[in-house]
Design a protein around this motif. Structure first.
Motif, PDB file in Angstrom:
ATOM      1  N   LYS A 263       0.833  -1.119   0.020  1.00 36.99           N
ATOM      2  CA  LYS A 263      -0.060  -0.204   0.118  1.00 36.99           C
ATOM      3  C   LYS A 263       1.048   1.340   0.018  1.00 36.99           C
ATOM      4  CE  LYS A 263      -4.175  -2.011   2.134  1.00 36.99           C
ATOM      5  NZ  LYS A 263      -5.140  -1.763   3.473  1.00 36.99           N
ATOM      6  N   ASP A 264       1.831   1.169   0.870  1.00 37.21           N
ATOM      7  CA  ASP A 264       2.731   2.414   1.170  1.00 37.21           C
ATOM      8  C   ASP A 264       3.420   2.554  -0.352  1.00 37.21           C
ATOM      9  OD1 ASP A 264       2.202   2.946   3.296  1.00 37.21           O
ATOM     10  OD2 ASP A 264       4.136   2.419   4.411  1.00 37.21           O
ATOM     11  N   PHE A 265       4.105   1.731  -1.252  1.00 38.20           N
ATOM     12  CA  PHE A 265       4.424   1.585  -2.319  1.00 38.20           C
ATOM     13  C   PHE A 265       3.609   2.059  -3.248  1.00 38.20           C
ATOM     14  CE2 PHE A 265       4.250  -1.127  -6.035  1.00 38.20           C
ATOM     15  CZ  PHE A 265       4.993  -0.589  -7.165  1.00 38.20           C
ATOM     16  N   ASN A 266       2.603   1.527  -3.504  1.00 39.90           N
ATOM     17  CA  ASN A 266       1.491   2.281  -4.391  1.00 39.90           C
ATOM     18  C   ASN A 266       1.004   3.833  -4.142  1.00 39.90           C
ATOM     19  OD1 ASN A 266       1.222   0.220  -6.803  1.00 39.90           O
ATOM     20  ND2 ASN A 266       0.143  -1.079  -4.763  1.00 39.90           N
ATOM     21  N   GLU A 267       0.830   3.930  -2.967  1.00 35.95           N
ATOM     22  CA  GLU A 267       0.677   5.370  -2.718  1.00 35.95           C
ATOM     23  C   GLU A 267       1.967   6.269  -2.989  1.00 35.95           C
ATOM     24  OE1 GLU A 267      -0.304   5.388   1.596  1.00 35.95           O
ATOM     25  OE2 GLU A 267      -2.198   4.703   1.228  1.00 35.95           O
ATOM     26  N   ALA A 268       3.092   5.882  -2.907  1.00 37.45           N
ATOM     27  CA  ALA A 268       4.216   6.678  -3.148  1.00 37.45           C
ATOM     28  C   ALA A 268       4.267   7.047  -4.603  1.00 37.45           C
ATOM     29  CB  ALA A 268       5.365   5.953  -2.662  1.00 37.45           C
ATOM     30  N   VAL A 269       3.989   5.849  -5.661  1.00 39.07           N
ATOM     31  CA  VAL A 269       4.031   5.829  -6.881  1.00 39.07           C
ATOM     32  C   VAL A 269       3.091   6.819  -7.592  1.00 39.07           C
ATOM     33  CG1 VAL A 269       4.020   4.717  -8.916  1.00 39.07           C
ATOM     34  CG2 VAL A 269       5.202   3.797  -7.122  1.00 39.07           C
ATOM     35  N   TYR A 270       1.863   6.489  -7.038  1.00 38.33           N
ATOM     36  CA  TYR A 270       0.720   7.235  -7.597  1.00 38.33           C
ATOM     37  C   TYR A 270       0.607   8.610  -7.198  1.00 38.33           C
ATOM     38  CZ  TYR A 270      -1.086   3.272 -10.083  1.00 38.33           C
ATOM     39  OH  TYR A 270      -1.409   2.229 -10.930  1.00 38.33           O
ATOM     40  N   SER A 271       1.227   8.937  -6.059  1.00 38.50           N
ATOM     41  CA  SER A 271       1.396  10.337  -5.807  1.00 38.50           C
ATOM     42  C   SER A 271       2.290  11.198  -6.418  1.00 38.50           C
ATOM     43  CB  SER A 271       1.220  10.562  -4.158  1.00 38.50           C
ATOM     44  OG  SER A 271       2.451   9.810  -3.656  1.00 38.50           O
ATOM     45  N   ASN A 272       3.269  10.523  -6.580  1.00 38.37           N
ATOM     46  CA  ASN A 272       4.399  11.273  -7.049  1.00 38.37           C
ATOM     47  C   ASN A 272       4.607  11.563  -8.681  1.00 38.37           C
ATOM     48  OD1 ASN A 272       6.512  12.125  -4.798  1.00 38.37           O
ATOM     49  ND2 ASN A 272       5.946  10.239  -4.360  1.00 38.37           N
ATOM     50  N   PHE A 273       3.829  10.474  -9.253  1.00 39.72           N
ATOM     51  CA  PHE A 273       4.008  10.545 -10.917  1.00 39.72           C
ATOM     52  C   PHE A 273       2.511  10.624 -11.667  1.00 39.72           C
ATOM     53  CE2 PHE A 273       7.725   8.601  -9.081  1.00 39.72           C
ATOM     54  CZ  PHE A 273       8.710   9.132  -9.887  1.00 39.72           C
ATOM     55  N   ASP A 274       2.372  11.371 -12.657  1.00 38.52           N
ATOM     56  CA  ASP A 274       1.290  11.263 -13.569  1.00 38.52           C
ATOM     57  C   ASP A 274       1.379  10.193 -14.674  1.00 38.52           C
ATOM     58  OD1 ASP A 274      -0.278  13.224 -11.984  1.00 38.52           O
ATOM     59  OD2 ASP A 274       0.820  14.953 -13.135  1.00 38.52           O
ATOM     60  N   GLY A 275       0.623   9.502 -14.809  1.00 41.95           N
ATOM     61  CA  GLY A 275       0.727   8.770 -16.223  1.00 41.95           C
ATOM     62  C   GLY A 275       1.275   7.573 -15.922  1.00 41.95           C
ATOM     63  N   VAL A 276       1.540   7.018 -14.630  1.00 48.76           N
ATOM     64  CA  VAL A 276       2.329   5.656 -14.555  1.00 48.76           C
ATOM     65  C   VAL A 276       1.359   4.524 -14.068  1.00 48.76           C
ATOM     66  CG1 VAL A 276       4.461   6.937 -14.113  1.00 48.76           C
ATOM     67  CG2 VAL A 276       2.848   5.995 -12.290  1.00 48.76           C
ATOM     68  N   GLN A 277       1.576   3.433 -14.295  1.00 47.59           N
ATOM     69  CA  GLN A 277       0.722   2.181 -13.640  1.00 47.59           C
ATOM     70  C   GLN A 277       1.461   1.291 -12.870  1.00 47.59           C
ATOM     71  OE1 GLN A 277      -2.622   2.408 -13.734  1.00 47.59           O
ATOM     72  NE2 GLN A 277      -2.851   3.974 -15.341  1.00 47.59           N
ATOM     73  N   THR A 278       1.008   0.724 -11.913  1.00 51.45           N
ATOM     74  CA  THR A 278       1.766  -0.482 -11.076  1.00 51.45           C
ATOM     75  C   THR A 278       0.673  -1.800 -11.634  1.00 51.45           C
ATOM     76  OG1 THR A 278       0.564  -0.271  -9.151  1.00 51.45           O
ATOM     77  CG2 THR A 278       2.603   0.713  -9.363  1.00 51.45           C
ATOM     78  N   ILE A 279       1.458  -2.828 -11.875  1.00 49.43           N
ATOM     79  CA  ILE A 279       0.584  -4.041 -12.462  1.00 49.43           C
ATOM     80  C   ILE A 279       1.318  -5.130 -11.582  1.00 49.43           C
ATOM     81  CG2 ILE A 279       0.249  -5.590 -14.425  1.00 49.43           C
ATOM     82  CD1 ILE A 279       1.264  -3.090 -16.080  1.00 49.43           C
ATOM     83  N   ALA A 280       0.310  -5.762 -10.845  1.00 52.25           N
ATOM     84  CA  ALA A 280       0.421  -7.015  -9.990  1.00 52.25           C
ATOM     85  C   ALA A 280       0.453  -8.236 -10.578  1.00 52.25           C
ATOM     86  CB  ALA A 280      -0.417  -7.059  -8.746  1.00 52.25           C
ATOM     87  N   GLU A 281       1.410  -9.042 -10.672  1.00 52.24           N
ATOM     88  CA  GLU A 281       1.451 -10.388 -11.088  1.00 52.24           C
ATOM     89  C   GLU A 281       1.105 -11.194  -9.579  1.00 52.24           C
ATOM     90  OE1 GLU A 281       3.624 -14.577 -12.122  1.00 52.24           O
ATOM     91  OE2 GLU A 281       4.811 -13.101 -10.933  1.00 52.24           O
ATOM     92  N   GLU A 282      -0.418 -11.335  -9.560  1.00 52.59           N
ATOM     93  CA  GLU A 282      -0.931 -11.946  -8.235  1.00 52.59           C
ATOM     94  C   GLU A 282      -1.905 -13.114  -8.757  1.00 52.59           C
ATOM     95  OE1 GLU A 282      -2.375 -13.186  -5.052  1.00 52.59           O
ATOM     96  OE2 GLU A 282      -4.052 -12.279  -6.416  1.00 52.59           O
ATOM     97  N   SER A 283      -1.497 -14.308  -8.290  1.00 50.82           N
ATOM     98  CA  SER A 283      -2.034 -15.421  -9.118  1.00 50.82           C
ATOM     99  C   SER A 283      -3.241 -16.043  -8.112  1.00 50.82           C
ATOM    100  CB  SER A 283      -1.033 -16.519  -9.188  1.00 50.82           C
ATOM    101  OG  SER A 283      -0.191 -16.876  -8.037  1.00 50.82           O
ATOM    102  N   THR A 284      -3.438 -15.473  -6.980  1.00 54.09           N
ATOM    103  CA  THR A 284      -4.615 -15.954  -6.235  1.00 54.09           C
ATOM    104  C   THR A 284      -5.837 -15.029  -6.247  1.00 54.09           C
ATOM    105  OG1 THR A 284      -4.067 -14.769  -4.010  1.00 54.09           O
ATOM    106  CG2 THR A 284      -2.891 -16.797  -4.677  1.00 54.09           C
ATOM    107  N   ALA A 285      -6.721 -15.467  -5.559  1.00 51.76           N
ATOM    108  CA  ALA A 285      -7.946 -14.398  -5.286  1.00 51.76           C
ATOM    109  C   ALA A 285      -8.062 -13.389  -4.292  1.00 51.76           C
ATOM    110  CB  ALA A 285      -9.215 -15.276  -5.177  1.00 51.76           C
ATOM    111  N   PHE A 286      -6.920 -12.981  -3.874  1.00 48.46           N
ATOM    112  CA  PHE A 286      -6.703 -11.969  -2.956  1.00 48.46           C
ATOM    113  C   PHE A 286      -7.440 -10.770  -3.139  1.00 48.46           C
ATOM    114  CE2 PHE A 286      -4.726  -8.597  -0.284  1.00 48.46           C
ATOM    115  CZ  PHE A 286      -4.543  -9.033   0.752  1.00 48.46           C
ATOM    116  N   PRO A 287      -8.551 -10.264  -2.416  1.00 45.72           N
ATOM    117  CA  PRO A 287      -9.277  -9.145  -2.857  1.00 45.72           C
ATOM    118  C   PRO A 287      -8.706  -7.767  -2.891  1.00 45.72           C
ATOM    119  CG  PRO A 287      -9.602  -9.612  -0.410  1.00 45.72           C
ATOM    120  CD  PRO A 287      -8.595 -10.727  -1.066  1.00 45.72           C
ATOM    121  N   MET A 288      -9.222  -7.117  -4.069  1.00 47.92           N
ATOM    122  CA  MET A 288      -9.017  -5.633  -4.153  1.00 47.92           C
ATOM    123  C   MET A 288      -7.532  -5.302  -4.427  1.00 47.92           C
ATOM    124  SD  MET A 288     -11.532  -4.200  -1.184  1.00 47.92           S
ATOM    125  CE  MET A 288     -11.747  -2.774  -1.822  1.00 47.92           C
TER     126      MET A 288
END
Length: 635
Positions: free
Chosen positions: A349-374
């Motif tokens: 959560k801290d990582f994604n908040e830092a990325v999206y609050s500091n940069f416009d027009g970037v995306q983070t993409i998770a390679e997550e293979s389970t049904a972990f929610p949200m």
């Protein structure tokens, strides 16, 4: 001899942030930084080693002798050692020699080095970033073109094996890759490239997923400025750049992060949390604030220093679960008795908040293979904060379906329709990645059944279904022209196959699908919303036919898609349609130019006032064998 001088780039505020796990630009302070102090040029060195008794910089400038240039430990219990060594220049090789309080001596590469020696050599190299960027036009528009309602068609690339020079050298360099890759990506129409990890790694068979130099583009293909040139060339051509990022584990190589200062500094001290049994590697201690600062600073570094447009985060599932690949007794529940790693969840959560609050027009993409929610929901709503998540279930079910003989497909329609029951629970990216073409799984083409014609028709059908299914797209290199063999990281793709019609037809199919995906709003404007998809008929399993509608912001952009999963031509196949007018075919995977048999709808089809599929109007279309047809309604 150049005596080390006491000097610091750190302020008290820097130290407070570092200790709190909130310093996200550590690369500006730790590591090796050429600068001038009191009129003398040299290099400021700083390293985090709280368990050290002494820390020396050894390198070309002092004949690699321990003790010649000892660093000074800070007074503030931060564990940072630092100092300025005069007359050291960029290009100098160095390491840190650390004597621990327990008497152990380690010789380590700089965790914050910007440049590393070519493996198998392991020294760090002093480097000053000097690249002059020319991608202003891209940087100004990327906030728009990288939005979630825009096309994301990603070409996944392993730089070492995409194409080989053919002149005796092992690799193309970054500049050559820039020229050749840009031309090819423009030709095939992908919107983005995704590089498998470019950070320095010691072991080629790891494909880059066992990192040592987290802040250094691998020297296999050139220096950091040359890597910047590769990104710049892609940006100037309007192509986005995504990097694989590996915060999940790291190797225990002697010069790496493991047991760095004679203690478990970066890895979790409890082996149940600090060792990954699958990869025999070490796992970061996500509960240690300084480690969080290190990792998030690393993510910010690639976005800031190299203008990267997105980070695909590897192996997120292995980070989220305490019992991942562990047997009973090999893991300990969290404080609530669950198996979720609460420290990882907080870190992500801290990582994604830092990325999206500091940069416009970037995306983070998770390679997550389970049904972990949200996973791809905002942190303020309780999610992990990623922009997208790989749709591993779709990938698995779809490839299993296409392996089945066509005569049996009518019994397995649910393999394809099931994905729509959860397609909008996350912002899904549909991946056909490198993991699906290794270790005896065969190439994507190799999964297809039937004779030669049917195998290629099935592949075109698979891609047509993929590009018209909701979600963004990712395709591993070679799959776009039907690579026959499994991927081999030690060689080049089989480019000679493009001289054969069926293979060039696959490439032409992908090129056409990329064009369709980008040009038709219905395929991307609502790709993450249930409002963007509607079934026409998912229950015609006897004929193994699926039909559905993709919708954009305007009804005039709606597309009608029909997939025939058998080699039986179906002339006059009737489908319900949502409006009156005519159907115009925009794409057909059975076109002769793609290697098909030419069963197409080359004339506009009248929509009749005949109720069908629960709709007031319908039309009779010609369904190609093992093919997908895409139509648009016109007046």
């Amino acid at each position: 001899m150049n005596q080390t001088k006491s000097f610091s780039l750190f302020t008290d505020f820097d130290i407070d942030l570092f200790k709190a796990g909130k310093h996200f630009q550590l690369y500006e302070k730790l590591g090796a930084h050429p600068l001038t102090v009191d009129g003398v040029e040299g290099v400021y060195f700083a390293v985090w080693a709280p368990s050290a008794r002494t820390v020396s910089v050894i390198g070309d400038f002092n004949y690699w002798v321990q003790g010649e240039n000892q660093l000074f430990v800070r007074w503030d219990s931060s564990g940072i050692w630092e100092g300025f060594i005069p007359n050291v220049k960029a290009g100098t090789r160095y390491k840190f020699k650390i004597q621990s309080h327990n008497g152990l001596i380690t010789e380590k590469a700089d965790p914050f080095a910007f440049y590393c020696e070519m493996p198998p050599n392991t020294a760090s190299i002093v480097w000053k970033h000097n690249y002059k960027w020319k991608d202003d036009a891209w940087m100004k528009k990327r906030a728009k073109v990288n939005q979630l309602n825009q096309p994301f068609s990603v070409y996944e690339v392993h730089l070492g094996s995409w194409r080989r020079p053919g002149d005796g050298r092992k690799f193309l360099n970054y500049e050559e890759l820039g020229d050749q890759l840009v031309e090819y990506v423009l030709e095939t129409g992908f919107t983005h490239v995704e590089f498998m990890p470019v950070m320095e790694y010691p072991y080629d068979p790891s494909w880059g997923y066992q990192l040592v130099g987290y802040f250094a583009p691998t020297s296999r293909f050139g220096n950091p400025d040359q890597f910047a040139l590769l990104v710049d060339k892609l940006h100037q051509a309007g192509i986005g750049v995504i990097l694989d990022w590996v915060p999940s584990h790291f190797p225990d190589d002697a010069h790496g992060l493991g047991f760095f200062d004679g203690s478990h500094l970066y890895e979790h001290p409890d082996r149940r949390k600090g060792y990954h049994p699958d990869w025999k590697s070490l796992v970061f201690n996500y509960g240690r604030n300084e480690v969080r600062s290190f990792l998030i600073s690393n993510a910010i570094f690639w976005l800031q220093q190299f203008h990267v447009d997105g980070l695909r985060v590897d192996a997120v599932a292995s980070m989220l679960y305490l019992d991942y690949s562990r047997k009973d007794g090999e893991w300990e529940p969290n404080i609530f008795g669950g198996r979720e790693n609460l420290e990882t969840i907080s870190f992500l959560k801290d990582f994604n908040e830092a990325v999206y609050s500091n940069f416009d027009g970037v995306q983070t993409i998770a390679e997550e293979s389970t049904a972990f929610p949200m996973v791809s929901r905002p942190t303020f709503a309780g999610g992990l904060g990623f922009g997208m998540k790989w749709m591993m279930g779709w990938m698995h079910d779809t490839l299993q379906y296409f392996k089945k003989e066509t005569v049996y497909r009518k019994y397995h329609q649910n393999d394809l329709t099931f994905s729509m029951t959860y397609a909008f629970s996350e912002n899904f990216m549909l991946p056909l990645s490198h993991d699906e073409v290794v270790y005896g799984k065969h190439s994507i083409l190799g999964r297809m059944v039937g004779d030669e014609w049917q195998r290629f028709a099935n592949l075109r059908l698979l891609y047509g279904y993929m590009f018209t299914h909701p979600g963004t797209k990712l395709l591993f290199m070679g799959a776009e022209f039907g690579q026959s063999s499994e991927w081999n990281f030690e060689g080049s793709l089989d480019w000679h196959l493009l001289q054969f019609g069926y293979h060039s037809g696959i490439k032409a199919t992908i090129t056409a699908l990329n064009k369709l995906y980008k040009s038709e709003p219905a395929l991307h404007e609502k790709q993450f919303s249930p409002e963007g998809f509607e079934w026409i008929n998912y229950s015609d399993h006897q004929n193994a036919v699926l039909s559905y509608i993709r919708k954009g912001e305007n009804a005039k952009d709606d597309l009608v898609i029909v997939c025939n999963m058998t080699p039986v031509v179906r002339p006059g196949y009737r489908i319900g349609v949502p409006a009156k007018g005519k159907l115009k075919e925009l794409f057909n995977s059975d076109q002769l130019a793609y290697g098909g048999s030419g069963v197409v709808n080359d004339k506009a089809i009248k929509i009749d006032d005949q109720a069908w599929d629960g709709r007031a109007q319908s039309a009779a279309v010609n369904l190609p064998p093992l093919g997908v047809a895409v139509f648009k309604i016109s007046k």
